[in-house]
Design a protein around this motif. Sequence first.
Motif, PDB file in Angstrom:
ATOM      1  N   LEU A   5      49.689 -57.201  12.553  1.00  0.00           N
ATOM      2  CA  LEU A   5      49.352 -58.561  13.542  1.00  0.00           C
ATOM      3  C   LEU A   5      47.753 -58.227  14.485  1.00  0.00           C
ATOM      4  N   SER A   6      47.274 -57.045  14.170  1.00  0.00           N
ATOM      5  CA  SER A   6      45.785 -57.225  14.731  1.00  0.00           C
ATOM      6  C   SER A   6      44.710 -57.782  13.445  1.00  0.00           C
ATOM      7  N   VAL A   7      45.302 -57.697  12.311  1.00  0.00           N
ATOM      8  CA  VAL A   7      45.077 -58.048  11.065  1.00  0.00           C
ATOM      9  C   VAL A   7      44.896 -59.426  10.968  1.00  0.00           C
ATOM     10  N   GLN A   8      45.679 -60.260  10.889  1.00  0.00           N
ATOM     11  CA  GLN A   8      46.959 -61.944  11.116  1.00  0.00           C
ATOM     12  C   GLN A   8      45.720 -61.903  12.267  1.00  0.00           C
ATOM     13  N   VAL A   9      45.719 -61.914  13.652  1.00  0.00           N
ATOM     14  CA  VAL A   9      44.799 -62.423  14.684  1.00  0.00           C
ATOM     15  C   VAL A   9      44.045 -62.502  14.318  1.00  0.00           C
ATOM     16  N   ALA A  10      42.996 -62.177  13.746  1.00  0.00           N
ATOM     17  CA  ALA A  10      41.332 -61.587  13.320  1.00  0.00           C
ATOM     18  C   ALA A  10      41.270 -62.679  12.970  1.00  0.00           C
ATOM     19  N   SER A  11      42.163 -62.427  11.341  1.00  0.00           N
ATOM     20  CA  SER A  11      41.606 -63.951  10.920  1.00  0.00           C
ATOM     21  C   SER A  11      42.312 -64.996  11.095  1.00  0.00           C
ATOM     22  N   LEU A  12      43.602 -65.220  11.712  1.00  0.00           N
ATOM     23  CA  LEU A  12      43.207 -66.655  12.474  1.00  0.00           C
ATOM     24  C   LEU A  12      42.120 -66.943  13.494  1.00  0.00           C
ATOM     25  N   ARG A  13      41.411 -65.650  13.821  1.00  0.00           N
ATOM     26  CA  ARG A  13      40.187 -66.414  14.506  1.00  0.00           C
ATOM     27  C   ARG A  13      39.337 -67.142  14.136  1.00  0.00           C
ATOM     28  N   ARG A  14      38.352 -66.383  12.807  1.00  0.00           N
ATOM     29  CA  ARG A  14      37.615 -66.909  11.999  1.00  0.00           C
ATOM     30  C   ARG A  14      38.470 -67.834  11.645  1.00  0.00           C
ATOM     31  N   LEU A  15      39.475 -68.264  10.927  1.00  0.00           N
ATOM     32  CA  LEU A  15      39.374 -69.394  10.688  1.00  0.00           C
ATOM     33  C   LEU A  15      39.507 -70.877  11.547  1.00  0.00           C
ATOM     34  N   LEU A  16      39.454 -70.725  13.056  1.00  0.00           N
ATOM     35  CA  LEU A  16      39.510 -71.955  13.798  1.00  0.00           C
ATOM     36  C   LEU A  16      38.225 -71.734  14.344  1.00  0.00           C
ATOM     37  N   GLY A  17      37.713 -70.714  14.551  1.00  0.00           N
ATOM     38  CA  GLY A  17      36.318 -70.996  15.332  1.00  0.00           C
ATOM     39  C   GLY A  17      36.571 -70.920  16.786  1.00  0.00           C
ATOM     40  N   SER A  18      35.729 -71.276  17.360  1.00  0.00           N
ATOM     41  CA  SER A  18      35.456 -71.318  18.865  1.00  0.00           C
ATOM     42  C   SER A  18      35.821 -72.925  19.353  1.00  0.00           C
ATOM     43  N   MET A  19      36.442 -72.741  20.448  1.00  0.00           N
ATOM     44  CA  MET A  19      36.797 -73.952  20.954  1.00  0.00           C
ATOM     45  C   MET A  19      34.662 -74.896  21.250  1.00  0.00           C
ATOM     46  N   ALA A  20      34.535 -75.853  21.950  1.00  0.00           N
ATOM     47  CA  ALA A  20      33.776 -76.572  22.577  1.00  0.00           C
ATOM     48  C   ALA A  20      33.010 -76.030  23.436  1.00  0.00           C
ATOM     49  N   ASP A  21      33.867 -75.192  24.002  1.00  0.00           N
ATOM     50  CA  ASP A  21      33.083 -74.658  25.601  1.00  0.00           C
ATOM     51  C   ASP A  21      32.484 -72.791  25.122  1.00  0.00           C
TER      52      ASP A  21
END
Length: 515
Positions: free
Chosen positions: A68-84
């Motif tokens: 789960l940790s690996v997949q969440v980390a991958s999602l964060r890289r994929l989505l990037g950050s919000m405008a703020d």
Amino acid sequence: MPEQRLAFGPFVLNPEAGTLLRQGLPVAISYRGLLLLSAMARNAGEVLTKSELLNAAWPGTAVEESNLSVQVASLRRLLGSMADGTEWIATVPRVGYRFTGAIEKLDEAAAARNSAEPEPSIAVLPFVNLSDDAEQQYFAEGLAEDIIMRLARLRWLFVCARNSSFSYSYRDKAIDVKQVGRELGVRYVLGGSVRRSGQRLRISAEASDTSTGRQLWTERYDVQLADFFTLQDQIADSVIGAVEPKLYAAEHQRYTSRPPTSLDAWGFVMKAMPHIWSWSSESELAVAEQLLRRAIDADPDYPRANSLFAWTMASRALLGLAEPAEVLPKANEMAQRAIAHDADDPWTHFAAGYVHVMARRSEKAVAALTNAITLNPNLAIAHVILGAAYGFGGMPEDGLHHLAMAERLSPRDSAQQPGILTVAGLCHFVAQRFLDAASFEHRAVQLRPHFGAAWRTLAAAAGMAGNLDEATHALSEAKRLHPTLSVQWVEKYYPMVREQDRAAYIDGLRTAGLE
């Protein structure tokens, strides 16, 4: 009732279809990542426990929390950050995760508006050969193909895959751009013509809006053959400028992939392309390799030629037309040489990924094919082979996810359809849905009667499904195309990574009569 699509920032998530779009372009998200993102986005603002998320992404399966940790980390890289600058997914210590972004549920009216005003998208049709010499058709098609590759490097622009836009129904007839737009789902169409006379070229090109049929831009070029590669850049720049001037000014970065030193080398590669995608015939592969050898003779370090030659050798291994232990090391060497000379060309990583698939190196295959898709998000064939990498690696749902992405990118791709069908059959076989597997492989061999890999999997699937007549017939066709096929060959060379999958495959083939 169909599940609603979920919009957040530049993304649109369709949990039912299993797709994630960024500004209208498909995002290469893993199957587990998509399940996790869907669960969190449906419950935006709420804390989901680790056990809830594990059950959402791995239902009925006991897995470690580290997955789960690996997949969440991958999602964060994929989505990037919000405008703020904050992350879309927040960690709630010792509990789980929370999706922090604002979600908009797209209703049918929004979907209709989205359909009426699609994201920037274009199809490049094969240029018409106006030369007296019919052999020059490859030259016209090659120009269009190189323009596709340059346009596809723009991440904001959806570019219809080559084999769909080159569909036979658009050849040799007056083009109705509105019809093309409807059939391919694109906003713009680029077409043109090439007339070659001696060492001079006259090229006409035009871009049209498919919603109105109105011509947006047209240009004519009269150049010497020596100026050919510069001309390609000029056309690509002109089209991008006409299609989306503001985005062009903000985001366009010129694609500077190294051109071959010889126009002959480029021409040989373009002539080889139709034979490469036969998927089945030894004679077709032989023609492709003969042309690619001539390209490499003219320019030994030409990355595209080396990449495609690596592909043909790996295809021979899959089809039983060459000893895998002999050709795969050579294929890997050529693919790595291509990467060394142009690491920014997605085809170099694509070829390396395919070789890794055939050599049962799943992790390396996924990494290389993901690199290819990152460099060119519109490379439909890379999604097909990534689907195969997941299927052979024992992750069939991930494989089917990427096949769906390939079909979205290339909806009229008759050349790739047999490959998509046979990989789908493979994925269903690994998932032990043997009737579905046989159905997909049957459709594949109907389109490509000489596709030995599809006949082989059809025999195994039909054998496991208990359809002895179909299994026996399919095995006879498979052995006709691969005379040395045996249980020992499957055990030693077939790209399935997990022993239990190979054992089931062999059981099906033995039921069909293989020894």
